[in-house]
Design a protein around this motif. Structure first.
Motif, short mmCIF file in Angstrom:
data_model
loop_
_atom_site.label_atom_id
_atom_site.label_comp_id
_atom_site.label_asym_id
_atom_site.label_seq_id
_atom_site.Cartn_x
_atom_site.Cartn_y
_atom_site.Cartn_z
N PHE A 103 0.83 -1.21 0.00
CA PHE A 103 0.00 0.00 0.00
C PHE A 103 0.86 1.26 0.00
O PHE A 103 0.58 2.22 -0.71
CB PHE A 103 -0.92 -0.02 1.23
CG PHE A 103 -1.83 1.17 1.31
CD1 PHE A 103 -2.84 1.36 0.38
CD2 PHE A 103 -1.68 2.11 2.33
CE1 PHE A 103 -3.69 2.45 0.47
CE2 PHE A 103 -2.52 3.20 2.41
CZ PHE A 103 -3.53 3.37 1.49
N MET A 104 1.95 1.23 0.80
CA MET A 104 2.82 2.40 0.88
C MET A 104 3.44 2.69 -0.49
O MET A 104 3.57 3.85 -0.90
CB MET A 104 3.94 2.20 1.91
CG MET A 104 3.46 2.13 3.35
SD MET A 104 2.25 3.38 3.77
CE MET A 104 3.30 4.81 3.96
N GLU A 105 3.82 1.64 -1.20
CA GLU A 105 4.39 1.83 -2.55
C GLU A 105 3.34 2.43 -3.49
O GLU A 105 3.61 3.37 -4.24
CB GLU A 105 4.84 0.49 -3.14
CG GLU A 105 6.11 -0.05 -2.52
CD GLU A 105 6.36 -1.48 -2.95
OE1 GLU A 105 5.87 -1.89 -4.01
OE2 GLU A 105 7.05 -2.19 -2.19
N LEU A 106 2.14 1.84 -3.43
CA LEU A 106 1.06 2.32 -4.31
C LEU A 106 0.71 3.76 -3.97
O LEU A 106 0.47 4.59 -4.86
CB LEU A 106 -0.18 1.42 -4.16
CG LEU A 106 0.01 -0.03 -4.58
CD1 LEU A 106 -1.22 -0.86 -4.21
CD2 LEU A 106 0.26 -0.12 -6.07
N LEU A 107 0.71 4.05 -2.67
CA LEU A 107 0.38 5.41 -2.23
C LEU A 107 1.39 6.40 -2.79
O LEU A 107 1.04 7.48 -3.27
CB LEU A 107 0.36 5.46 -0.70
CG LEU A 107 0.07 6.82 -0.06
CD1 LEU A 107 -1.28 7.35 -0.50
CD2 LEU A 107 0.12 6.72 1.47
N GLU A 121 4.06 13.60 2.28
CA GLU A 121 4.76 12.31 2.23
C GLU A 121 3.79 11.20 2.62
O GLU A 121 2.91 11.41 3.47
CB GLU A 121 5.95 12.27 3.19
CG GLU A 121 6.96 13.38 3.00
CD GLU A 121 6.54 14.70 3.61
OE1 GLU A 121 5.86 14.65 4.65
OE2 GLU A 121 6.84 15.75 3.02
N PRO A 122 3.97 10.03 2.04
CA PRO A 122 3.05 8.92 2.31
C PRO A 122 2.96 8.58 3.80
O PRO A 122 1.85 8.38 4.33
CB PRO A 122 3.62 7.76 1.51
CG PRO A 122 4.83 8.24 0.83
CD PRO A 122 4.95 9.69 1.00
N ASP A 123 4.11 8.54 4.49
CA ASP A 123 4.10 8.16 5.91
C ASP A 123 3.28 9.15 6.73
O ASP A 123 2.45 8.77 7.55
CB ASP A 123 5.54 8.15 6.47
CG ASP A 123 6.42 7.19 5.72
OD1 ASP A 123 5.85 6.40 4.94
OD2 ASP A 123 7.64 7.26 5.89
N ARG A 124 3.56 10.43 6.48
CA ARG A 124 2.88 11.47 7.24
C ARG A 124 1.38 11.45 6.96
O ARG A 124 0.55 11.60 7.87
CB ARG A 124 3.44 12.85 6.87
CG ARG A 124 4.81 13.14 7.46
CD ARG A 124 4.70 13.49 8.94
NE ARG A 124 3.71 14.53 9.17
CZ ARG A 124 3.93 15.84 8.97
NH1 ARG A 124 5.10 16.24 8.55
NH2 ARG A 124 2.98 16.72 9.19
N LEU A 125 1.03 11.24 5.70
CA LEU A 125 -0.37 11.25 5.31
C LEU A 125 -1.11 10.09 5.98
O LEU A 125 -2.20 10.28 6.54
CB LEU A 125 -0.47 11.12 3.78
CG LEU A 125 -1.78 11.57 3.16
CD1 LEU A 125 -2.00 13.06 3.37
CD2 LEU A 125 -1.81 11.26 1.66
#
Ligand code: C2E
Ligand code: CA
Ligand code: CA
Length: 686
Positions: A266-270, A388-392
């Motif tokens: 999911f993180m990659e896709l995000l 950023e994906p992590d923050r989001l």
């Protein structure tokens, strides 16, 4: 890099070299043996020839020494010289005194240096001369010297032929062997090599080695068969490896239970979705969906049912949302992640959130047991909340956790202001859907004045919404919402109906005014709009000339052909068309010429700063001039001061509307205003 295949490295060439070498050596050795043997033969035949010659002249020679007849001796010697090979012949007494003698020089020849060592330059033969009756008595000697040149030449000629034929045979044999070897081995091998280079290492079994014809059952055939079997086996092993790898990959990348991407995937896709959103300047919403009280569902119904419930949720989300705009994943035991792409604002995300909540809360039946579930959603927006994906994801997860503290089955946005705005807008949308049935709308009318005659020539109908709690909601607030959800069609029809009804009433009361009604772009796109308008006129029995429709430039720019056709039909029926907010849009002359337009309304923003802002003044002037040259009457909207009115009158603008004359009024007030306005006019004229 592949090394170029040098011709000298060909097996057949190497074979040729070897065969030629060996054949030549053999040929030379065999020829040498033959020549040597021949040399022995020549030697022997020389001796034999000498013995025969001696035997032939022996008696005559003996007779000449016996009778000391030197004439006879000389005759014998001369006879001997008939033979070409005789170099010297001599008959002597026992004391060595020659009785007869002849010599000739050695033959000169170029090959002597070769043959002399073999045969010697000349051969000496000495025969003791005695009589048959007394063999013991020697009367003299016969000496003959033979020149070997003649025999040697014949020998040498034969030897040359022997060597030449030996070497020729060796060469022919070598070449024949080379050709045979090339045809039988080198050529098929090269073809096989070429075929091997075409084998795809990734899929070796797809293209096997081709066996050249005629080698099916020889060693090449066996080799190719064995190799092909090996390639097939390698291919199968590789396939099994790939399958195993894929399985391992799937296990890691996808959730086993639901088949949705795992958190890592999911993180990659995000990240990819965020890149895309960034590139296309779109808004993106990340929704984290947590099932409410999943623990207790698990405890009550068992883990198996819990799993089935999660699968059902995953299926429902997949079906409801579709893959094109959404990315779905299972983030944790009872948590799902949903990315919505291609958004303009958070409002659209709120709609999706509602859909998610609705699809999860539909009752599920398992083994005769009805189970209801709800979820709570946290929503974070890109780029507003995080980039950023992590923050989001963190923001969305925090929001979801926070939202759960305030209740179940609802959603919350990360930023409180957006949350509030969207909530209010959603509420407004909900209220709007009941406004028509709840009779919360009414119309107000703003007079339009002819600046030359100072008469009221018409009124613009403007909608008002009396919200039961909020009070008066301005149309700028709710019309855009109604346009987005389509309810403007119904509301607009109501306005039209109401305005026509009012026009009919006023006509009855001898106040025949033209009513201008705003027509939204969404309404203009309706296929039935022309009929709807004409039917409304008919229903209220008012002439078409009593109605004006105000359209904005943007509303006919989307589908110009369609808009032109519709406006033409309306105009033909007698309805006049005004371009509202003129100057704020494209203001293109091209479409103005094609449109059946009679009025241009200068937007109030240009009138507001008239005489203060040069640019606005220039625009207002340009529109007035444009109206004149296209023979359109220009309406100035939002006239608030006497200066504005004066300027516009001087500049040749015919019609005006604004607070300077009157605010939009309720029908009763409007009637009073009209009466008062005309009264004043009459008084002024008097
Ligand atoms: P609009 O069509 O440009 O309407 C003119 C707006 O200017 C009206 O605002 C009016 O009250 C305001 N106005 C009139 N004179 C003055 C003035 O001297 N100074 C100032 N500052 N404003 C003045 P309203 O009624 O709030 O309407 C706003 C917009 O809402 C309208 O702009 C129109 O686009 C839309 N609207 C209103 N009623 C309807 C309707 O029945 N149907 C549709 N489709 N749109 C409507
Ligand atoms: Ca208007
Ligand atoms: Ca306007």
């Amino acid at each position: 890099m592949r090394k170029a295949f040098v011709v000298e490295n060909h097996l057949s060439y190497r074979v040729l070299r070897w065969v030629l070498g060996v054949a030549l050596v053999t040929g030379v050795v065999v020829s040498a043996i033959q020549v040597t043997l021949d040399a022995g033969g020549v030697s022997r035949s020389l001796d034999e020839q000498a013995q025969q010659t001696i035997a032939l002249v022996r008696d005559a020679a003996t007779q000449s020494v016996f009778s000391i007849d030197d004439e006879l001796a000389q005759q014998v010697v001369d006879g001997l010289f008939a033979q070409e090979a005789i170099r010297m012949a001599r008959i002597t007494h026992p004391d060595g005194e020659p009785l007869g003698k002849g010599t000739r020089p050695l033959q000169m020849s170029a090959f002597r240096p070769i043959t002399d060592p073999i045969f010697a330059p000349e051969r000496h033969y000495r025969e003791a001369l005695s009589r048959h009756g007394s063999p013991g008595t020697v009367y003299g000697h016969l000496d003959i010297h033979y020149d070997t040149a003649h025999a040697a030449r014949t020998w040498l000629e034969r030897a040359s032929v022997t060597f030449a034929s030996g070497i020729a045979i060796a060469i022919v044999l070598g070449l024949a062997l080379f050709v045979v070897f090339y045809l039988l081995l080198t050529r098929p091998l090269m073809r096989i090599v070429q075929s091997v280079t075409l084998v795809d290492p990734a899929q070796p079994e797809d293209r096997l080695i081709v066996l050249p014809g005629g080698h099916r059952s020889d060693e090449l055939g066996l080799w190719v068969n064995a190799t092909n079997n090996l390639l097939i086996a390698i291919g199968e092993t590789q396939k099994r490896h790939r399958e195993a790898e894929d399985r391992v990959n799937r296990l890691a990348r996808y959730d086993q239970l639901t088949g949705l991407p795992s958190r890592e995937t999911f993180m990659e896709l995000l990240q990819a979705d965020l890149d895309e959103a960034q590139q296309q300047r779109h808004v993106l919403a990340l929704v984290v969906c947590g099932i409410d009280d999943f623990k207790s569902i698990n405890e009550q119904c068992g883990f198996r049912t819990g799993d089935l419930l999660l699968q059902t949720v995953a299926d429902r989300l997949t079906q409801r949302l579709g893959a094109s705009r959404f990315t779905l994943a299972r983030l944790g035991s009872d948590q799902f992640g949903i990315v919505e792409k291609g958004l303009h604002d958070g409002y659209q995300a709120a709609k999706t959130a509602d859909q998610i909540l609705a699809s999860i809360s539909e009752t599920m039946v398992f083994e005769g047991q009805a189970i209801s579930m709800t979820a709570t959603l946290g929503i974070a927006m890109f780029p507003a909340d995080a980039r950023e994906p992590d923050r989001l994801l963190q923001s969305a997860e925090q929001t979801m956790a926070l939202a759960k503290q305030h209740g179940h089955n609802h959603f919350q946005f990360y930023v409180a202001s957006i949350d509030k705005e969207i909530r209010e807008r959603k509420q407004l949308e909900k209220d709007l859907s009941q406004a028509l049935a709840g009779h919360q709308f009414h119309l107000v009318y703003q007079p339009q004045i002819n600046l030359e005659t100072r008469r009221i020539i018409g009124a613009e109908a403007l909608i008002r919404w009396e919200h039961p709690e909020k009070g008066l909601v301005p149309p700028d607030h709710f019309i855009p919402i109604a346009e987005v959800n389509g309810s403007i069609v119904e509301i607009g029809q109501w306005v039209l109906d109401q305005a026509c009804w009012q026009a009919a009433r006023w006509a009855e009361e001898s106040m025949p005014l033209r009513i201008a009604v705003n027509l939204s772009a969404v309404q203009l796109r309706q296929p039935s709009i022309v009929d709807d308008v004409l039917n409304t006129l008919k229903r209220h029995n008012i002439p078409a000339g009593r109605l004006e429709l105000e359209v904005t430039e943007t509303s006919f720019m989307t589908n110009l052909e369609d808009a032109v056709a519709k406006l033409h039909r309306l105009h033909k029926a007698g309805i006049s068309i005004a371009v509202d907010d003129f100057g704020t849009g494209y203001s293109s002359l091209t479409y103005l010429k094609r449109m059946p337009v009679q009025h241009l309304k200068i937007d109030k923003q240009f009138i507001r700063d008239l005489l203060v802002n040069e640019e606005d003044t220039r625009i207002a002037n340009t529109i007035i001039d444009l109206g004149k040259s296209l023979n359109l009457s220009v309406v100035a909207e939002g006239v608030e001061t006497a200066e504005q009115e004066y300027y516009l009158t001087q500049r040749g603008c015919k019609l005006a509307q604004g607070y300077f004359f009157s605010k939009p009024l309720l029908p009763r007030d409007f009637e009073t205003f009209v009466a008062g306005f005309h009264q004043k006019l009459m008084e002024n004229n008097v």
